[in-house]
Write a protein that holds these residues in place. Structure first.
Motif, PDB file in Angstrom:
ATOM      1  N   PRO A 189       8.331  15.731 -13.037  1.00  0.00           N
ATOM      2  CA  PRO A 189       9.235  16.886 -12.860  1.00  0.00           C
ATOM      3  C   PRO A 189      10.448  16.520 -12.004  1.00  0.00           C
ATOM      4  N   GLY A 190      11.611  17.004 -12.432  1.00  0.00           N
ATOM      5  CA  GLY A 190      12.836  16.749 -11.676  1.00  0.00           C
ATOM      6  C   GLY A 190      13.307  15.318 -11.721  1.00  0.00           C
ATOM      7  N   ALA A 191      12.922  14.583 -12.729  1.00  0.00           N
ATOM      8  CA  ALA A 191      13.287  13.166 -12.822  1.00  0.00           C
ATOM      9  C   ALA A 191      14.802  12.983 -12.887  1.00  0.00           C
ATOM     10  N   THR A 192      15.303  12.062 -12.090  1.00  0.00           N
ATOM     11  CA  THR A 192      16.724  11.730 -12.106  1.00  0.00           C
ATOM     12  C   THR A 192      17.008  10.801 -13.285  1.00  0.00           C
ATOM     13  N   LYS A 193      18.283  10.514 -13.525  1.00  0.00           N
ATOM     14  CA  LYS A 193      18.631   9.596 -14.604  1.00  0.00           C
ATOM     15  C   LYS A 193      18.075   8.206 -14.356  1.00  0.00           C
ATOM     16  N   ASP A 194      18.028   7.812 -13.094  1.00  0.00           N
ATOM     17  CA  ASP A 194      17.470   6.496 -12.776  1.00  0.00           C
ATOM     18  C   ASP A 194      15.988   6.443 -13.151  1.00  0.00           C
ATOM     19  N   ILE A 195      15.274   7.530 -12.866  1.00  0.00           N
ATOM     20  CA  ILE A 195      13.845   7.561 -13.214  1.00  0.00           C
ATOM     21  C   ILE A 195      13.670   7.603 -14.725  1.00  0.00           C
ATOM     22  N   LEU A 196      14.555   8.356 -15.401  1.00  0.00           N
ATOM     23  CA  LEU A 196      14.469   8.407 -16.855  1.00  0.00           C
ATOM     24  C   LEU A 196      14.720   7.034 -17.468  1.00  0.00           C
ATOM     25  N   ARG A 197      15.642   6.288 -16.874  1.00  0.00           N
ATOM     26  CA  ARG A 197      15.881   4.928 -17.383  1.00  0.00           C
ATOM     27  C   ARG A 197      14.643   4.058 -17.186  1.00  0.00           C
ATOM     28  N   LYS A 198      13.915   4.266 -16.093  1.00  0.00           N
ATOM     29  CA  LYS A 198      12.673   3.522 -15.882  1.00  0.00           C
ATOM     30  C   LYS A 198      11.619   3.948 -16.896  1.00  0.00           C
ATOM     31  N   CYS A 199      11.576   5.249 -17.191  1.00  0.00           N
ATOM     32  CA  CYS A 199      10.613   5.749 -18.182  1.00  0.00           C
ATOM     33  C   CYS A 199      10.869   5.143 -19.552  1.00  0.00           C
ATOM     34  N   ALA A 200      12.115   4.771 -19.818  1.00  0.00           N
ATOM     35  CA  ALA A 200      12.485   4.229 -21.128  1.00  0.00           C
ATOM     36  C   ALA A 200      12.165   2.748 -21.264  1.00  0.00           C
ATOM     37  N   THR A 201      11.765   2.095 -20.165  1.00  0.00           N
ATOM     38  CA  THR A 201      11.413   0.682 -20.224  1.00  0.00           C
ATOM     39  C   THR A 201       9.955   0.524 -20.641  1.00  0.00           C
ATOM     40  N   SER A 202       9.555  -0.705 -20.956  1.00  0.00           N
ATOM     41  CA  SER A 202       8.168  -0.942 -21.343  1.00  0.00           C
ATOM     42  C   SER A 202       7.211  -0.594 -20.205  1.00  0.00           C
ATOM     43  N   GLN A 203       7.616  -0.864 -18.955  1.00  0.00           N
ATOM     44  CA  GLN A 203       6.777  -0.514 -17.814  1.00  0.00           C
ATOM     45  C   GLN A 203       6.683   1.001 -17.672  1.00  0.00           C
ATOM     46  N   GLY A 204       7.795   1.696 -17.895  1.00  0.00           N
ATOM     47  CA  GLY A 204       7.786   3.154 -17.819  1.00  0.00           C
ATOM     48  C   GLY A 204       6.915   3.776 -18.889  1.00  0.00           C
TER      49      GLY A 204
END
Length: 385
Positions: A103-118
Motif C-alpha cells: 500500500p502507498g508504494a512509490t514509483k521507486d518501489i513500483l520499479r522494484k516490483c517490476a524487477t525479477s526480485q520484485g
C-alpha cells in the motif's frame, strides 16, 4: 534484413543476435545470444503510454513475460494501477503470479516490483481455477515481422504460456498480443517457418514505432500435446493438471514420446524389482509369484506419474510397501507387504488416495494366472473375499 533462401528459425535468431551485438544496441545481460535481447527501452515505454492505438489503454489485467526488456512495461502496468500477471520462471511452480505492490508504494518501489526480485517478493500465485481473464498479453521476441510472425529464443515458453491460458479460458482469439523489441529485431520472416503452436502478435512496439500487424493467422487454440515431452511434464506440475483436465474432457492428450520409455525408466524399474521377478509389460500378464495375497493393486495412475512420486505419496499415507512393482505404461502398480494384515491396513489407509488429479483404484490383489480366475483379464485385481 531479409532472410536467405532455406533459412531456419535458428538462422533468423543468429542474424538478429549478431546484428545487435555488432551495432552495440544491446543492454545487460550480454552477449544477447540465446536470450530474449535486452536494450535501452525508456523511449519505447513512453510511446506505449501515450499512443492512442496502444491496446494497454483499455486493458485492466495484463500478462507480461518476466524478461528484462519488459521491465518497463511491467512498471507501467503497475503505475497505471492495473493488474499485472507474470508467468513463473519456466512454469515450474505454476502459471501466473499476481504482483501486488505494498500500500502507498512509490514509483521507486513500483520499479522494484517490476524487477525479477520484485516479482518474487511481491507476488501471489494464481491458480487454474481462478477464472482470471487476461485483457492483454505482452511477450518478448528475438525476431518479429511486420506481418506478426514471431520467433522466440527457441524454448517455447511464450507459446506454451499462451496455449495454457487458452486451455484455462483466460484468453481468446480476440485478446491482443503485443511484443516489445528493438527496431533491428523487426525483420522479414517466411511464413513457412511458422508451426501450429507458434504465437503471432497484433502489435509491435519499438523505441521509434508502433506497428499494427493486422495479422489474421489464427493463434494457438490450446496445448498441442503431441509437442509436449514426458520430460516437460515432469518439470511442470501445472501442465500435468491441465492434461488431466483435458483427458477427462475427452481430448487427445497423447504426448510426443508416449510410446518411448522416458529417460531413467529402465533404471526406475530395476530399482524396484529384480529383472527375474518383473511382470511382462508387453503382454500385460502377471505371474503368480508377482501378485501374492499380501499385495495391493493401485490403478488409474496418471499417465505421466513417476515411481518416485508414488513412493512419496504412499509414505505420506503411512502405507509404504516393502517392495513395489511399477507398471507405468499400464498406469498401475502392485504394492507388496510382509503379510495380509499389513496389506489390508494399507488398503484402508489408501481409501480416496489421489496422485496428481487422479483418484486411484485401490484393492487387495490375489494370486492369479495369465488368464485370471473366473475369466478375469490378466493383470487386473481380484478383491479378496
Amino acid at each position: 534484413m531479409e532472410p536467405r533462401a532455406g533459412v531456419s528459425k535458428q538462422d533468423v535468431r543468429g542474424q538478429v543476435w549478431d546484428c545487435m551485438e555488432a551495432r552495440n544496441v544491446a543492454d545487460f545481460p550480454r552477449p544477447v545470444h540465446h536470450r530474449i535481447p535486452n536494450f535501452k527501452a525508456f523511449k519505447m515505454a513512453r510511446t506505449i503510454k501515450v499512443t492512442p492505438d496502444a491496446p494497454q489503454k483499455m486493458a485492466r489485467t495484463i500478462k507480461v513475460t518476466p524478461d528484462a526488456p519488459q521491465k518497463n512495461a511491467r512498471f507501467l502496468v503497475l503505475s497505471s494501477k492495473k493488474t499485472l500477471l507474470v508467468p513463473t520462471p519456466r512454469l515450474r511452480t505454476g502459471l501466473f503470479n499476481k504482483i501486488t505492490p505494498p500500500p502507498g508504494a512509490t514509483k521507486d518501489i513500483l520499479r522494484k516490483c517490476a524487477t525479477s526480485q520484485g516479482v518474487r517478493n511481491y507476488s501471489t500465485p494464481v491458480g487454474l481455477d481462478s477464472r482470471v481473464l487476461v485483457d492483454l498479453v505482452v511477450v518478448g521476441s528475438v525476431a518479429v515481422s511486420e506481418q506478426g510472425w514471431r520467433i522466440g529464443k527457441g524454448e517455447g515458453y511464450a507459446d506454451l504460456e499462451y496455449a495454457m491460458m487458452v486451455s484455462m479460458g483466460a484468453v481468446s482469439q480476440g485478446t491482443p498480443v503485443v511484443t516489445i523489441v528493438h527496431d533491428c529485431q523487426v525483420v522479414d520472416i517466411p511464413e513457412t517457418l511458422l508451426e501450429e503452436h507458434d504465437l503471432t502478435v497484433d502489435y509491435i512496439l519499438t523505441p521509434t514505432r508502433v506497428i499494427t500487424t493486422g495479422c489474421e493467422r489464427p493463434k494457438p487454440t490450446g496445448i498441442v500435446w503431441s509437442k509436449i515431452s514426458c520430460e516437460m511434464m515432469g518439470k511442470m506440475p501445472v501442465l500435468r493438471s491441465l492434461r488431466c483436465r483435458e483427458e477427462r474432457a475427452g481430448k487427445d492428450v497423447t504426448l510426443r514420446d508416449t510410446h518411448r520409455s522416458p529417460p531413467g525408466a529402465r533404471a526406475a524399474l530395476s530399482s524396484v524389482r529384480s529383472p527375474r521377478a518383473l511382470p511382462s509389460l508387453e503382454s500385460g500378464s502377471v505371474q503368480r509369484e508377482d501378485v501374492p495375497s499380501c499385495a495391493v493393486y493401485v490403478g488409474n495412475l496418471p499417465r505421466d506419474a513417476r515411481v518416485s512420486e508414488l513412493k512419496r505419496a504412499l509414505s505420506a499415507r503411512g502405507a509404504a510397501p516393502s517392495r513395489l512393482t511399477w507398471q507405468g505404461p499400464q498406469r498401475r502398480a502392485f504394492l507388496h507387504y510382509r503379510d495380509p494384515a499389513e496389506a489390508r491396513q494399507a488398503v484402508s489407509r489408501l481409501q480416496g488416495f489421489c496422485l496428481g488429479a487422479n483418484t486411484a483404484k485401490v484393492a487387495l490383489a490375489r494370486q492369479q494366472g495369465a488368464s485370471g480366475p473366473a475369466g478375469g483379464r490378466a493383470g487386473e485385481p481380484h478383491p479378496d473375499p
